[in-house]
Design a protein around this motif. Structure first.
Motif, PDB file in Angstrom:
ATOM      1  N   GLY A  85      25.522  27.949 -43.038  1.00  0.00           N
ATOM      2  CA  GLY A  85      25.102  26.883 -43.947  1.00  0.00           C
ATOM      3  C   GLY A  85      24.644  25.714 -43.093  1.00  0.00           C
ATOM      4  N   GLY A  86      25.571  24.753 -42.895  1.00  0.00           N
ATOM      5  CA  GLY A  86      25.254  23.597 -42.047  1.00  0.00           C
ATOM      6  C   GLY A  86      25.605  23.822 -40.583  1.00  0.00           C
ATOM      7  N   GLY A  87      26.282  24.927 -40.272  1.00  0.00           N
ATOM      8  CA  GLY A  87      26.610  25.244 -38.872  1.00  0.00           C
ATOM      9  C   GLY A  87      27.700  24.368 -38.275  1.00  0.00           C
ATOM     10  N   HIS A  88      28.563  23.778 -39.101  1.00  0.00           N
ATOM     11  CA  HIS A  88      29.565  22.841 -38.586  1.00  0.00           C
ATOM     12  C   HIS A  88      30.917  23.464 -38.332  1.00  0.00           C
ATOM     13  CE1 HIS A  88      29.002  18.337 -38.583  1.00  0.00           C
ATOM     14  NE2 HIS A  88      27.804  18.849 -38.470  1.00  0.00           N
ATOM     15  N   ASN A  89      31.160  24.662 -38.855  1.00  0.00           N
ATOM     16  CA  ASN A  89      32.535  25.140 -38.823  1.00  0.00           C
ATOM     17  C   ASN A  89      33.049  25.309 -37.397  1.00  0.00           C
ATOM     18  OD1 ASN A  89      34.792  27.346 -39.104  1.00  0.00           O
ATOM     19  ND2 ASN A  89      34.564  26.274 -41.042  1.00  0.00           N
ATOM     20  N   LEU A 104      20.845  29.945 -43.711  1.00  0.00           N
ATOM     21  CA  LEU A 104      20.461  29.329 -44.989  1.00  0.00           C
ATOM     22  C   LEU A 104      19.956  27.907 -44.797  1.00  0.00           C
ATOM     23  CD1 LEU A 104      23.685  30.527 -46.815  1.00  0.00           C
ATOM     24  CD2 LEU A 104      21.440  31.607 -46.951  1.00  0.00           C
ATOM     25  N   ILE A 145      33.642  13.429 -44.625  1.00  0.00           N
ATOM     26  CA  ILE A 145      33.422  12.128 -43.974  1.00  0.00           C
ATOM     27  C   ILE A 145      32.372  12.154 -42.867  1.00  0.00           C
ATOM     28  CG2 ILE A 145      35.786  11.387 -44.477  1.00  0.00           C
ATOM     29  CD1 ILE A 145      35.492  11.947 -40.992  1.00  0.00           C
ATOM     30  N   ASN A 146      31.711  13.290 -42.657  1.00  0.00           N
ATOM     31  CA  ASN A 146      30.679  13.341 -41.607  1.00  0.00           C
ATOM     32  C   ASN A 146      29.417  13.897 -42.259  1.00  0.00           C
ATOM     33  OD1 ASN A 146      30.097  15.551 -38.786  1.00  0.00           O
ATOM     34  ND2 ASN A 146      29.293  13.529 -39.127  1.00  0.00           N
ATOM     35  N   GLY A 150      27.594  20.723 -43.513  1.00  0.00           N
ATOM     36  CA  GLY A 150      26.914  21.475 -44.564  1.00  0.00           C
ATOM     37  C   GLY A 150      27.717  21.453 -45.863  1.00  0.00           C
ATOM     38  N   GLY A 153      29.624  25.386 -46.595  1.00  0.00           N
ATOM     39  CA  GLY A 153      30.911  25.725 -45.996  1.00  0.00           C
ATOM     40  C   GLY A 153      31.993  24.775 -46.473  1.00  0.00           C
ATOM     41  N   PHE A 160      37.243  17.676 -48.939  1.00  0.00           N
ATOM     42  CA  PHE A 160      37.872  16.395 -49.296  1.00  0.00           C
ATOM     43  C   PHE A 160      37.354  15.280 -48.404  1.00  0.00           C
ATOM     44  CE2 PHE A 160      40.666  15.946 -45.680  1.00  0.00           C
ATOM     45  CZ  PHE A 160      40.866  17.248 -45.256  1.00  0.00           C
ATOM     46  N   GLY A 209      30.791  36.514 -50.990  1.00  0.00           N
ATOM     47  CA  GLY A 209      29.362  36.629 -51.223  1.00  0.00           C
ATOM     48  C   GLY A 209      28.663  35.421 -50.632  1.00  0.00           C
ATOM     49  N   VAL A 211      26.522  32.171 -51.415  1.00  0.00           N
ATOM     50  CA  VAL A 211      26.117  31.261 -52.496  1.00  0.00           C
ATOM     51  C   VAL A 211      24.702  30.760 -52.205  1.00  0.00           C
ATOM     52  CG1 VAL A 211      26.619  29.079 -53.655  1.00  0.00           C
ATOM     53  CG2 VAL A 211      28.494  30.580 -52.965  1.00  0.00           C
ATOM     54  N   TYR A 428      44.411  23.937 -44.288  1.00  0.00           N
ATOM     55  CA  TYR A 428      43.039  23.837 -44.783  1.00  0.00           C
ATOM     56  C   TYR A 428      42.184  24.796 -43.957  1.00  0.00           C
ATOM     57  CZ  TYR A 428      38.584  21.645 -46.144  1.00  0.00           C
ATOM     58  OH  TYR A 428      37.319  21.411 -46.624  1.00  0.00           O
ATOM     59  N   ASN A 430      39.154  25.264 -43.587  1.00  0.00           N
ATOM     60  CA  ASN A 430      37.969  24.713 -42.922  1.00  0.00           C
ATOM     61  C   ASN A 430      38.282  24.004 -41.608  1.00  0.00           C
ATOM     62  OD1 ASN A 430      35.932  25.590 -44.531  1.00  0.00           O
ATOM     63  ND2 ASN A 430      35.717  23.711 -45.712  1.00  0.00           N
TER      64      ASN A 430
HETATM   65  C1  LIG Z   1      32.644  16.724 -37.541  1.00  0.00           C
HETATM   66  C2  LIG Z   1      33.211  17.410 -38.742  1.00  0.00           C
HETATM   67  C3  LIG Z   1      33.784  16.660 -39.758  1.00  0.00           C
HETATM   68  C4  LIG Z   1      34.333  17.295 -40.865  1.00  0.00           C
HETATM   69  N1  LIG Z   1      34.880  16.552 -41.854  1.00  0.00           N
HETATM   70  C5  LIG Z   1      35.351  17.157 -42.973  1.00  0.00           C
HETATM   71  C6  LIG Z   1      35.838  16.407 -44.060  1.00  0.00           C
HETATM   72  O1  LIG Z   1      35.863  15.185 -44.045  1.00  0.00           O
HETATM   73  N2  LIG Z   1      36.276  17.059 -45.153  1.00  0.00           N
HETATM   74  C7  LIG Z   1      36.250  18.417 -45.241  1.00  0.00           C
HETATM   75  O2  LIG Z   1      36.645  18.947 -46.281  1.00  0.00           O
HETATM   76  N3  LIG Z   1      35.802  19.165 -44.215  1.00  0.00           N
HETATM   77  C8  LIG Z   1      35.354  18.561 -43.093  1.00  0.00           C
HETATM   78  N4  LIG Z   1      34.897  19.312 -42.053  1.00  0.00           N
HETATM   79  C9  LIG Z   1      35.077  20.767 -42.086  1.00  0.00           C
HETATM   80  C10 LIG Z   1      33.930  21.427 -42.805  1.00  0.00           C
HETATM   81  O3  LIG Z   1      34.212  21.418 -44.180  1.00  0.00           O
HETATM   82  C11 LIG Z   1      33.772  22.863 -42.312  1.00  0.00           C
HETATM   83  O4  LIG Z   1      33.453  22.846 -40.954  1.00  0.00           O
HETATM   84  C12 LIG Z   1      32.739  23.626 -43.115  1.00  0.00           C
HETATM   85  O5  LIG Z   1      32.925  25.004 -42.907  1.00  0.00           O
HETATM   86  C13 LIG Z   1      31.339  23.249 -42.715  1.00  0.00           C
HETATM   87  O6  LIG Z   1      30.396  23.882 -43.514  1.00  0.00           O
HETATM   88  P1  LIG Z   1      28.963  24.267 -42.908  1.00  0.00           P
HETATM   89  O7  LIG Z   1      28.168  24.857 -43.998  1.00  0.00           O
HETATM   90  O8  LIG Z   1      28.406  23.101 -42.170  1.00  0.00           O
HETATM   91  O9  LIG Z   1      29.402  25.319 -41.818  1.00  0.00           O
HETATM   92  P2  LIG Z   1      28.929  26.757 -41.358  1.00  0.00           P
HETATM   93  O10 LIG Z   1      29.517  26.904 -40.002  1.00  0.00           O
HETATM   94  O11 LIG Z   1      27.469  26.941 -41.521  1.00  0.00           O
HETATM   95  O12 LIG Z   1      29.639  27.702 -42.372  1.00  0.00           O
HETATM   96  C14 LIG Z   1      31.018  27.911 -42.320  1.00  0.00           C
HETATM   97  C15 LIG Z   1      31.349  29.215 -42.958  1.00  0.00           C
HETATM   98  O13 LIG Z   1      31.169  29.091 -44.355  1.00  0.00           O
HETATM   99  C16 LIG Z   1      30.627  30.278 -44.884  1.00  0.00           C
HETATM  100  N5  LIG Z   1      29.365  29.930 -45.539  1.00  0.00           N
HETATM  101  C17 LIG Z   1      28.494  28.949 -45.221  1.00  0.00           C
HETATM  102  N6  LIG Z   1      27.515  28.900 -46.132  1.00  0.00           N
HETATM  103  C18 LIG Z   1      27.776  29.859 -47.043  1.00  0.00           C
HETATM  104  C19 LIG Z   1      27.163  30.286 -48.245  1.00  0.00           C
HETATM  105  N7  LIG Z   1      26.078  29.688 -48.731  1.00  0.00           N
HETATM  106  N8  LIG Z   1      27.707  31.318 -48.931  1.00  0.00           N
HETATM  107  C20 LIG Z   1      28.824  31.921 -48.484  1.00  0.00           C
HETATM  108  N9  LIG Z   1      29.447  31.551 -47.345  1.00  0.00           N
HETATM  109  C21 LIG Z   1      28.935  30.526 -46.655  1.00  0.00           C
HETATM  110  C22 LIG Z   1      30.480  31.253 -43.762  1.00  0.00           C
HETATM  111  O14 LIG Z   1      31.636  32.047 -43.703  1.00  0.00           O
HETATM  112  C23 LIG Z   1      30.443  30.365 -42.546  1.00  0.00           C
HETATM  113  O15 LIG Z   1      30.953  30.988 -41.403  1.00  0.00           O
HETATM  114  C24 LIG Z   1      34.307  18.701 -40.951  1.00  0.00           C
HETATM  115  C25 LIG Z   1      33.712  19.445 -39.934  1.00  0.00           C
HETATM  116  C26 LIG Z   1      33.174  18.818 -38.844  1.00  0.00           C
HETATM  117  C27 LIG Z   1      32.590  19.621 -37.728  1.00  0.00           C
END
Ligand SMILES: Cc1cc2nc3c(=O)[nH]c(=O)nc-3n(C[C@H](O)[C@H](O)[C@H](O)COP(=O)(O)OP(=O)(O)OC[C@H]3O[C@@H](n4cnc5c(N)ncnc54)[C@H](O)[C@@H]3O)c2cc1C
Length: 477
Positions: A85-89, A104, A145-146, A150, A153, A160, A209, A211, A428, A430
């Motif tokens: 998704g956003g690549g942040h995990n 995505l 908060i950042n 994405g 995820g 939150f 699945g 989303v 949590y 995430n």
């Molecule tokens: C700097 C930083 C600050 C953060 N602060 C917070 C915060 O304040 N609150 C909070 O709740 N979380 C926070 N997070 C955690 C964040 O919620 C997770 O890192 C989350 O997974 C990021 O989503 P992403 O789409 O960017 O990540 P991605 O790495 O792209 O996706 C994470 C995982 O989600 C799944 N995924 C992604 N997109 C889909 C899709 N469309 N359908 C199905 N599965 C999918 C996949 O399994 C993937 O491996 C923070 C993370 C970082 C790095």
């Protein structure tokens, strides 16, 4: 393109013919990349630079139909799949070695229906994309908060941030989702359609699945809130945390305050002699009306003798980006997290001891205060593991060079172990790093068995396994 050998679900290799790959690429609206493409390295890079994985193919999806074809291609060839998704995990599951990465990030549209207070959001959107569209109309979804995180995820794990106590977790505003399931079909999940899948999506991560669209209900907010930082010398941290804990007992849902402990970054409002010295920061946001902000924040702001207090009116979308400069991509990162019911004196002592041993200038411990509206929903109502915890601790080790790995990871693990006896046991998902696969069942607590049943129904062969994996067989990971 030549025949390509890809990692399969048995961790072996499957050769896919050039003809099959060309047929797949030819149907897609988005691009199909391999290691020979100029943008390959940029597209496979994610927020945590510790993760350096090389997928055999990357499919950049332009819409739901692209995702359907990508899932069918992966399923038919039994390929290892990663979804970005956003690549942040932190765990880096958005990218896999040798398999197919379903990217995505090109799907970024956010459509707001102002009258109905609804937003349709594609899974490549960031929190900034969502805030920019919704806040233009004085509306908001509670997120994190950042702003470069994405939405996909974050939502699937729960989500939150600053307005969660007022409006609930991100998933509490989710009305429905379009999902491509492991059998390659596009279905809708809501309270009335595929309600078991909808339950699992709200906290169950990427297990069920992909989303392709989220529909959120929106809340009236701002666009101005009262927010900012109060910075204390670390020597006062014990007393400040004790009073912080007390002040939160009567805090209204509109008020959220997180405690962050770290070496002070060179913030322009901090006197230079404090740069690099350990501080305790109370970061707060009051999302009620401006007239009551002074009174609502007074108790927290009257604690101790701060070095700086920069709390005041500001645009909510701007406050959502306030921490971005400290959380840029490209650094090495390792996290450890616990849920706490309370911040006991012993827990505070353990945290302060760890701050005295910070292994680097970017390492920090933050304590998020949750509860409020998010805590008034039953834990069994959604897959999100823990509604009762009032505090979520994240130990955030962050550094630049591989030479720092041992010291920084070791520091985070030691603090995690020391604080464990005082935590609730759930976590949590995430915030869990890649080496916590064996913690998933415990992290989900009482919701794990139901997640396993739903996984068996929707993904019996565990196609979606690059995540905090819920096992279809149901045993703890
Ligand atoms: C700097 C930083 C600050 C953060 N602060 C917070 C915060 O304040 N609150 C909070 O709740 N979380 C926070 N997070 C955690 C964040 O919620 C997770 O890192 C989350 O997974 C990021 O989503 P992403 O789409 O960017 O990540 P991605 O790495 O792209 O996706 C994470 C995982 O989600 C799944 N995924 C992604 N997109 C889909 C899709 N469309 N359908 C199905 N599965 C999918 C996949 O399994 C993937 O491996 C923070 C993370 C970082 C790095």
């Amino acid at each position: 393109m030549n025949d390509i050998s890809l990692m399969n679900l048995q961790a072996g290799n499957t050769t896919v013919s050039a003809a099959a790959i060309e047929a797949f690429a030819g149907q897609q609206r988005g691009s199909l990349l391999d290691a020979g493409d100029a943008s390959y390295d940029e597209v496979r890079a994610i927020w945590n630079s510790m993760i350096d994985r090389k997928p055999a193919l990357i499919v950049q999806c332009a819409g739901a139909a692209d995702v359907v074809r990508a899932v069918r291609f992966a399923r038919d060839n039994r390929l290892l799949v990663a979804v970005r998704g956003g690549g942040h995990n932190i765990a880096g599951n958005a990218v896999c070695d040798g398999g197919l990465m379903i990217d995505l990030s090109p799907m970024k549209s956010v459509r707001v229906d102002v009258a109905a207070k609804r937003a349709w959001v594609e899974p490549g959107a960031t929190l900034a994309d969502v805030d920019s569209e919704t806040q233009s109309f004085g509306l908001a979804v509670p997120t994190g908060i950042n702003s470069t995180t994405g939405i996909a995820g974050l939502t699937l794990g729960g989500g939150f941030g600053w307005i969660t106590r007022k409006f609930g977790l991100t998933i509490d505003s989710l009305v429905c989702a379009d999902v491509v399931t492991a059998d390659g079909n596009l279905v809708r999940a809501s309270e009335t359609e595929n309600s078991d899948l909808f339950w699992a999506l709200r906290g169950g991560g990427g297990n069920f699945g992909i989303v392709t669209a989220f529909e959120f209900k929106l809340h009236d907010l701002g666009p101005q809130v009262t927010a900012g930082l109060v910075v204390h010398p670390f020597k006062d941290a014990q007393t400040v945390l004790e009073q912080y804990r007390q002040a939160l007992e009567t805090a209204p849902d509109e008020l959220t305050c997180w405690a962050v402990m770290r070496a002070a970054p060179p913030l322009p409002f901090l006197p230079e002699e404090w740069h690099g010295k350990e501080v305790l920061v109370l970061a707060m946001c009051y999302c009620g009306d401006a007239a009551s902000a002074e009174t609502a924040t007074a108790r927290l702001r009257s604690i101790g003798k701060p070095i700086a207090d920069v709390v005041g009116p500001c645009p909510f979308a701007g406050w959502q980006q306030a921490f971005d400069p400290l959380l840029t991509p490209g650094a090495r990162n390792y996290w450890k997290s616990h849920d706490f019911m309370e911040l006991s004196d012993t827990t505070i002592g353990i945290l302060l001891d760890a701050v005295r041993r910070l292994p680097g200038p970017e390492c920090e411990i933050f304590i998020a205060h949750v509860g409020g509206a998010a805590g008034r929903i039953a834990t069994g109502a959604t897959a999100f593991p823990q509604r009762n915890a009032h505090f979520i601790m994240n130990v955030h080790a962050r550094w630049r060079e591989p030479a720092g790995d041992e010291a920084c990871i070791g520091w985070a693990r030691r603090l995690f172990e020391a604080a464990k006896p005082y935590s609730v046991g759930t976590a949590y998902i995430n915030f869990m790093p890649e080496d916590e696969g064996d913690r998933v069942a415990a992290a989900y607590g009482s919701n794990y068995q139901r997640l396993c049943e739903i996984k068996r129904r929707y993904d019996p062969h565990n196609l979606f396994r690059m995540n905090q994996n819920v096992l279809p067989r149901g045993e703890a990971g």
